[in-house]
Scaffold this motif. Sequence first.
Motif, PDB file in Angstrom:
ATOM      1  N   SER B 231       0.827  -1.199   0.000  1.00  0.00           N
ATOM      2  CA  SER B 231       0.000   0.000   0.000  1.00  0.00           C
ATOM      3  C   SER B 231       0.858   1.245   0.000  1.00  0.00           C
ATOM      4  O   SER B 231       0.384   2.334  -0.268  1.00  0.00           O
ATOM      5  N   GLN B 232       2.144   1.052   0.280  1.00  0.00           N
ATOM      6  CA  GLN B 232       3.025   2.207   0.379  1.00  0.00           C
ATOM      7  C   GLN B 232       3.166   2.930  -0.954  1.00  0.00           C
ATOM      8  O   GLN B 232       3.264   4.153  -0.982  1.00  0.00           O
ATOM      9  N   GLY B 233       3.162   2.159  -2.034  1.00  0.00           N
ATOM     10  CA  GLY B 233       3.279   2.759  -3.355  1.00  0.00           C
ATOM     11  C   GLY B 233       2.183   3.767  -3.589  1.00  0.00           C
ATOM     12  O   GLY B 233       2.406   4.858  -4.113  1.00  0.00           O
ATOM     13  N   HIS B 234       1.002   3.393  -3.146  1.00  0.00           N
ATOM     14  CA  HIS B 234      -0.146   4.251  -3.310  1.00  0.00           C
ATOM     15  C   HIS B 234       0.021   5.550  -2.518  1.00  0.00           C
ATOM     16  O   HIS B 234      -0.246   6.641  -3.010  1.00  0.00           O
ATOM     17  N   THR B 235       0.508   5.397  -1.277  1.00  0.00           N
ATOM     18  CA  THR B 235       0.750   6.575  -0.437  1.00  0.00           C
ATOM     19  C   THR B 235       1.741   7.526  -1.097  1.00  0.00           C
ATOM     20  O   THR B 235       1.523   8.739  -1.125  1.00  0.00           O
ATOM     21  N   LEU B 236       2.817   6.934  -1.619  1.00  0.00           N
ATOM     22  CA  LEU B 236       3.850   7.775  -2.234  1.00  0.00           C
ATOM     23  C   LEU B 236       3.303   8.483  -3.471  1.00  0.00           C
ATOM     24  O   LEU B 236       3.592   9.652  -3.705  1.00  0.00           O
ATOM     25  N   MET B 237       2.491   7.751  -4.237  1.00  0.00           N
ATOM     26  CA  MET B 237       1.900   8.353  -5.435  1.00  0.00           C
ATOM     27  C   MET B 237       1.047   9.555  -5.055  1.00  0.00           C
ATOM     28  O   MET B 237       1.158  10.629  -5.657  1.00  0.00           O
ATOM     29  N   MET B 238       0.211   9.373  -4.019  1.00  0.00           N
ATOM     30  CA  MET B 238      -0.667  10.471  -3.655  1.00  0.00           C
ATOM     31  C   MET B 238       0.116  11.638  -3.078  1.00  0.00           C
ATOM     32  O   MET B 238      -0.274  12.790  -3.247  1.00  0.00           O
ATOM     33  N   SER B 239       1.250  11.353  -2.419  1.00  0.00           N
ATOM     34  CA  SER B 239       1.980  12.506  -1.896  1.00  0.00           C
ATOM     35  C   SER B 239       2.660  13.275  -3.022  1.00  0.00           C
ATOM     36  O   SER B 239       2.824  14.490  -2.916  1.00  0.00           O
ATOM     37  N   ILE B 240       3.015  12.570  -4.088  1.00  0.00           N
ATOM     38  CA  ILE B 240       3.532  13.312  -5.252  1.00  0.00           C
ATOM     39  C   ILE B 240       2.434  14.224  -5.801  1.00  0.00           C
ATOM     40  O   ILE B 240       2.667  15.409  -6.091  1.00  0.00           O
ATOM     41  N   GLY B 241       1.229  13.667  -5.922  1.00  0.00           N
ATOM     42  CA  GLY B 241       0.113  14.464  -6.407  1.00  0.00           C
ATOM     43  C   GLY B 241      -0.134  15.686  -5.536  1.00  0.00           C
ATOM     44  O   GLY B 241      -0.349  16.795  -6.034  1.00  0.00           O
TER      45      GLY B 241
END
Lengths: 346, 328
Positions: B231-241
């Motif tokens: 799930s971490q990938g998702h978190t990182l993606m959203m923080s880039i956004g």
Amino acid sequence: MDSLTLPLPSSLRSKLLEAGFANTSAFQHLTPLQLARDANISHQEALAILKTVSWMNCADQYSKEEDILSSAKTAWDLLCYEKSRKKLRTCCSELDTVLGGGFKPKELTEICGVPGVGKTQLGMQLSINVQIPSEFGGLGGQAVYIDTEGSFMVERALQMAESMIDYLKYATSSCESTVGLGMSLNVDTFLSHIFYYRVYDCTEQLAVVNSLEEFLKEHREVRLIVIDSVTFHFRQDFQDWALRTRLLNGMAQKLMGLAQKHDVVVVLVNQVTTKTNGEIVPALGESWSHTCTNRLILSWSNGCRQVHIFKSPSLPAATASFAVSADGIRDVESSKRIKLCTISSP
Amino acid sequence: MPPLAALALPSLSPELLSFFATHGIVSVEDFLIRDIYQLPGLRAADSDKLRKAVTEVLAFLENGHASWRNGWDLFNNLEHNIRFLPTGYDSLDSLLQGGLREGTVTELVGASSCGKTQLCMQVSAHVAVRFGAMVAYIDTSNSFSSERLEQMLNDLLNSQREVEKTGAFMQALKNIVCYRAFDVYSMLILLQKLNTSIENHSQKTHSGRLRLIVVDSVSSVISPILGGNISQGHTLMMSIGQILKKLAVDNSIAVLTTNHTVTGESGNFKPALGESWKSVPHVRLLLRREIADGIYVASLTKHSSQACTKEAAFSIGRSGLQANVNHE
């Protein structure tokens, strides 16, 4: 800096965020014991986190002095570099022309095509050409050849190296000042400067790519990495397609980092596949097609081999024909004598 | 919310902090949800200090939050401060109501080799020349080519006199700064550093401010970590956004990102990065290429202030995007 960017396991990260450590500045003046208590983690974990943070802060401090907007490379700097860089030629002048002078360092180039069209031949030819000394207008480097299919034939490489040396000697014999240069070349060095890995499954392939960073640090002369083919193992043993995509994309990003940092040409050979409507397309699917900087498609046309530039940020779409002769990759009409390089006068 | 200690308020003495800590109150959040006055074990002599600390923390929080703005303010800001950055191709500009709007994130989606990178470079060239503004180009797939940019600029500056041309040409190239990031962490760090240096930069130099950030492409750093059980990938993606949007809004910068396509269930192509990324860009342009006749088509699939029914066709020539010759 945001705590999210710290290289920590996700369980620790979420504990830190929960306890309010959203920013690394919150770690200042904190002892491991305090951190362990506040974030409800073990003493060891707290110690490890503080070490990471202080290490990151050091790295940050170093770059904080300069503002990254004014210290960054501008397009002007890059243009100066791109103008001055030497490109890796292919021995086929028509191909070199459409490629804008040859294969470019710091870029990933993918070669796709049906079996027997000359993908491996091109890969081998490049591993020889990368070694042409800089006096002859070459890169004067070494090559890493990662073979996944067992198609690298050393006899063939020998043939190519011999004819390359013959050509270089012939080219120098006309000019007195460079005669000595041609004489010093021999086949042994050409072959010994190709570092060959044979990998038998996809795990090995990923491992080799991961260890390349170390290898390139030790072998600074390497200017070319060929993976022939990137596809083979990934086509066989995969059930989980999403996982395959992740692994392949991760590998490609690593290779890009390497290409950029060590100034090497990266060539990835890819197979082709037939779609349900009979169309022949490069393998590995849609998301892979985004990864490479350039995509060259090799094909047959009226009994003649062709290269088509399918994707490139800097080159227009174009087609060139090439031939595979006993000497290696050559021009179609004059597969014997080639205008390969100009000798720079000292 | 930050730890209490990080607020550095004078009334929060070390004794008081450690007293809070024994009750599990470490962050501001803990502080707010617990009834401070009911904590057991407080000496009577300290209750004054405690009251003072509570008032001070609350006052600090009161002042800390962003001030309200009304619609009229926002409208005035739009009228006077927000510009539309032209893409350099008229039909596309009219499709986008004038170009890329400052303060918003625009995303280009398309299959490989359908003109995403070309459009990114073209917009950068135009912004650098027309506004004399700075452009930050973040390249994650080694596809930024300054030689190609040179071609585009040459045609763009063609109308100018020879003497001025060289200077303008060099200045434009110097206005475009390039970064490379090949994994998501270096990308996040880069974006955060950009965030801090934008403010310092605009005060120090006389060159134009940063008006455009190009990220080509977001998907290539995220796709290696997205999916599976992580799930971490998702978190990182959203923080880039999140950072991209923050950069855009805080500094009135137009952000242009690219995203690739993946094959969906039915065999059709769909944008990568899934449903949650969909909410990040304000405007989404879908590019496609008709291989047979070399026509490229851009269609609007998401826009925050207009209907999405329009399309624009173009072809790509030496100078960049141009009107399709066959159509005219």
